[in-house]
Design a protein around this motif. Structure first.
Motif, PDB file in Angstrom:
ATOM      1  N   THR A  83       0.860  -1.171   0.000  1.00 18.68           N
ATOM      2  CA  THR A  83       0.000   0.000   0.000  1.00 18.68           C
ATOM      3  C   THR A  83       0.902   1.228   0.000  1.00 18.68           C
ATOM      4  OG1 THR A  83      -1.721   1.203   1.185  1.00 18.68           O
ATOM      5  CG2 THR A  83      -0.329  -0.198   2.513  1.00 18.68           C
ATOM      6  N   GLY A  84       0.849   1.986  -1.073  1.00 20.55           N
ATOM      7  CA  GLY A  84       1.771   3.106  -1.208  1.00 20.55           C
ATOM      8  C   GLY A  84       3.196   2.591  -1.242  1.00 20.55           C
ATOM      9  N   GLN A  85       4.039   3.122  -0.377  1.00 17.53           N
ATOM     10  CA  GLN A  85       5.435   2.682  -0.289  1.00 17.53           C
ATOM     11  C   GLN A  85       5.658   1.704   0.862  1.00 17.53           C
ATOM     12  OE1 GLN A  85       7.883   3.318  -2.555  1.00 17.53           O
ATOM     13  NE2 GLN A  85       6.090   4.066  -3.659  1.00 17.53           N
ATOM     14  N   GLN A  86       4.565   1.227   1.457  1.00 19.17           N
ATOM     15  CA  GLN A  86       4.676   0.287   2.569  1.00 19.17           C
ATOM     16  C   GLN A  86       4.134  -1.081   2.181  1.00 19.17           C
ATOM     17  OE1 GLN A  86       2.837   1.860   6.147  1.00 19.17           O
ATOM     18  NE2 GLN A  86       4.859   2.555   6.776  1.00 19.17           N
ATOM     19  N   PHE A  87       4.470  -2.076   3.002  1.00 13.31           N
ATOM     20  CA  PHE A  87       3.892  -3.406   2.865  1.00 13.31           C
ATOM     21  C   PHE A  87       3.356  -3.842   4.218  1.00 13.31           C
ATOM     22  CE2 PHE A  87       8.289  -4.257   4.120  1.00 13.31           C
ATOM     23  CZ  PHE A  87       8.117  -5.171   5.147  1.00 13.31           C
ATOM     24  N   TRP A  88       2.372  -4.710   4.149  1.00 12.37           N
ATOM     25  CA  TRP A  88       1.827  -5.385   5.332  1.00 12.37           C
ATOM     26  C   TRP A  88       1.937  -6.874   5.061  1.00 12.37           C
ATOM     27  CZ3 TRP A  88      -1.076  -2.844   9.400  1.00 12.37           C
ATOM     28  CH2 TRP A  88      -1.072  -1.462   9.281  1.00 12.37           C
ATOM     29  N   LEU A  89       2.391  -7.627   6.048  1.00 10.52           N
ATOM     30  CA  LEU A  89       2.520  -9.081   5.938  1.00 10.52           C
ATOM     31  C   LEU A  89       1.599  -9.748   6.940  1.00 10.52           C
ATOM     32  CD1 LEU A  89       6.417  -9.371   5.892  1.00 10.52           C
ATOM     33  CD2 LEU A  89       4.894  -9.822   3.961  1.00 10.52           C
ATOM     34  N   GLY A  90       0.966 -10.834   6.538  1.00 13.87           N
ATOM     35  CA  GLY A  90       0.158 -11.652   7.434  1.00 13.87           C
ATOM     36  C   GLY A  90       0.822 -13.005   7.614  1.00 13.87           C
ATOM     37  N   THR A  91       0.434 -13.715   8.647  1.00 17.96           N
ATOM     38  CA  THR A  91       1.000 -15.022   8.960  1.00 17.96           C
ATOM     39  C   THR A  91      -0.108 -16.036   9.205  1.00 17.96           C
ATOM     40  OG1 THR A  91       2.373 -16.266  10.527  1.00 17.96           O
ATOM     41  CG2 THR A  91       1.213 -14.355  11.399  1.00 17.96           C
ATOM     42  N   PHE A  92       0.212 -17.312   9.004  1.00 19.65           N
ATOM     43  CA  PHE A  92      -0.772 -18.355   9.296  1.00 19.65           C
ATOM     44  C   PHE A  92      -0.580 -18.928  10.689  1.00 19.65           C
ATOM     45  CE2 PHE A  92       2.638 -20.813   7.212  1.00 19.65           C
ATOM     46  CZ  PHE A  92       2.850 -21.813   8.145  1.00 19.65           C
ATOM     47  N   SER A  93       0.394 -18.443  11.435  1.00 21.57           N
ATOM     48  CA  SER A  93       0.654 -19.051  12.743  1.00 21.57           C
ATOM     49  C   SER A  93       0.837 -18.017  13.842  1.00 21.57           C
ATOM     50  CB  SER A  93       1.893 -19.935  12.668  1.00 21.57           C
ATOM     51  OG  SER A  93       3.036 -19.141  12.450  1.00 21.57           O
ATOM     52  N   GLY A  94      -0.118 -17.163  13.992  1.00 21.76           N
ATOM     53  CA  GLY A  94       0.012 -16.212  15.081  1.00 21.76           C
ATOM     54  C   GLY A  94      -1.015 -15.109  14.982  1.00 21.76           C
ATOM     55  N   ASP A  95      -0.869 -14.167  15.879  1.00 20.54           N
ATOM     56  CA  ASP A  95      -1.813 -13.062  15.952  1.00 20.54           C
ATOM     57  C   ASP A  95      -1.118 -11.737  15.661  1.00 20.54           C
ATOM     58  OD1 ASP A  95      -0.228 -12.816  18.178  1.00 20.54           O
ATOM     59  OD2 ASP A  95      -1.884 -12.731  19.604  1.00 20.54           O
ATOM     60  N   ARG A  96      -0.116 -11.773  14.763  1.00 21.31           N
ATOM     61  CA  ARG A  96       0.655 -10.586  14.465  1.00 21.31           C
ATOM     62  C   ARG A  96       0.624 -10.259  12.979  1.00 21.31           C
ATOM     63  NH1 ARG A  96       3.300  -9.706  19.076  1.00 21.31           N
ATOM     64  NH2 ARG A  96       3.935 -11.437  20.350  1.00 21.31           N
ATOM     65  N   ILE A  97       0.908  -9.007  12.675  1.00 22.28           N
ATOM     66  CA  ILE A  97       1.180  -8.583  11.318  1.00 22.28           C
ATOM     67  C   ILE A  97       2.526  -7.875  11.359  1.00 22.28           C
ATOM     68  CG2 ILE A  97      -1.228  -8.378  10.586  1.00 22.28           C
ATOM     69  CD1 ILE A  97      -0.931  -5.343  10.994  1.00 22.28           C
ATOM     70  N   ALA A  98       3.149  -7.755  10.195  1.00 22.90           N
ATOM     71  CA  ALA A  98       4.403  -7.008  10.087  1.00 22.90           C
ATOM     72  C   ALA A  98       4.210  -5.961   9.013  1.00 22.90           C
ATOM     73  CB  ALA A  98       5.539  -7.951   9.727  1.00 22.90           C
ATOM     74  N   ARG A  99       4.918  -4.863   9.133  1.00 22.07           N
ATOM     75  CA  ARG A  99       4.834  -3.845   8.096  1.00 22.07           C
ATOM     76  C   ARG A  99       6.188  -3.173   7.967  1.00 22.07           C
ATOM     77  NH1 ARG A  99       3.690   1.601   9.913  1.00 22.07           N
ATOM     78  NH2 ARG A  99       3.591   1.589  12.175  1.00 22.07           N
ATOM     79  N   GLY A 100       6.403  -2.558   6.818  1.00 21.81           N
ATOM     80  CA  GLY A 100       7.663  -1.876   6.578  1.00 21.81           C
ATOM     81  C   GLY A 100       7.630  -1.176   5.233  1.00 21.81           C
ATOM     82  N   THR A 101       8.787  -0.735   4.781  1.00 22.27           N
ATOM     83  CA  THR A 101       8.909  -0.019   3.528  1.00 22.27           C
ATOM     84  C   THR A 101       9.252  -0.989   2.391  1.00 22.27           C
ATOM     85  OG1 THR A 101       9.691   1.904   4.743  1.00 22.27           O
ATOM     86  CG2 THR A 101      10.105   1.887   2.378  1.00 22.27           C
ATOM     87  N   LEU A 102       8.573  -0.832   1.266  1.00 22.86           N
ATOM     88  CA  LEU A 102       8.849  -1.656   0.081  1.00 22.86           C
ATOM     89  C   LEU A 102      10.257  -1.387  -0.412  1.00 22.86           C
ATOM     90  CD1 LEU A 102       5.500  -1.283  -1.845  1.00 22.86           C
ATOM     91  CD2 LEU A 102       6.423  -3.409  -0.911  1.00 22.86           C
ATOM     92  N   ARG A 103      10.842  -2.383  -1.074  1.00 23.19           N
ATOM     93  CA  ARG A 103      12.159  -2.224  -1.702  1.00 23.19           C
ATOM     94  C   ARG A 103      12.084  -1.292  -2.854  1.00 23.19           C
ATOM     95  NH1 ARG A 103      14.924  -7.891  -2.871  1.00 23.19           N
ATOM     96  NH2 ARG A 103      16.818  -7.148  -1.983  1.00 23.19           N
TER      97      ARG A 103
END
Length: 103
Positions: A83-103
């Motif tokens: 989304t824009g210049q960021q990314f969001w990551l989801g996982t199949f084994s937990g209750d967390r997401i990760a986000r950061g800047t795209l390459r």
């Protein structure tokens, strides 16, 4: 060229390319590249880095858009949403997401 990760969910991005994310394949401390001889429960609990790619569906050429190091508190990436210049990551084994800047 083969993907350097095990892809999971795939969806079409806004530019028409296919987006997918997963865990890095060849991680020596996790037993190397996944294969039929691996203990899948060990692979699922061993922290491996995350890689996400955008893939041209016609040529299958891929560009790595996200690469993160292994992290004990986030593993088993299963999807990426840029989304824009960021990314969001989801996982199949937990209750967390990760986000950061795209390459």
């Amino acid at each position: 060229r083969p993907l350097p990760f095990t892809p999971d969910n795939v969806h079409r991005g806004p530019d028409g390319r296919l987006l997918t994310a997963g865990m890095a394949n060849d991680v020596p401390e996790c037993g190397g590249a996944p294969g039929p001889e691996h203990d899948l429960s060990r692979l699922a609990t061993c922290p491996r880095g995350t890689i996400a790619a955008a893939i041209d569906a016609r040529t299958l050429r891929h560009d790595i858009i996200v690469e993160t190091p292994a992290a004990a508190d986030f593993r088993n990436a299963a999807m990426v949403l840029p989304t824009g210049q960021q990314f969001w990551l989801g996982t199949f084994s937990g209750d967390r997401i990760a986000r950061g800047t795209l390459r």
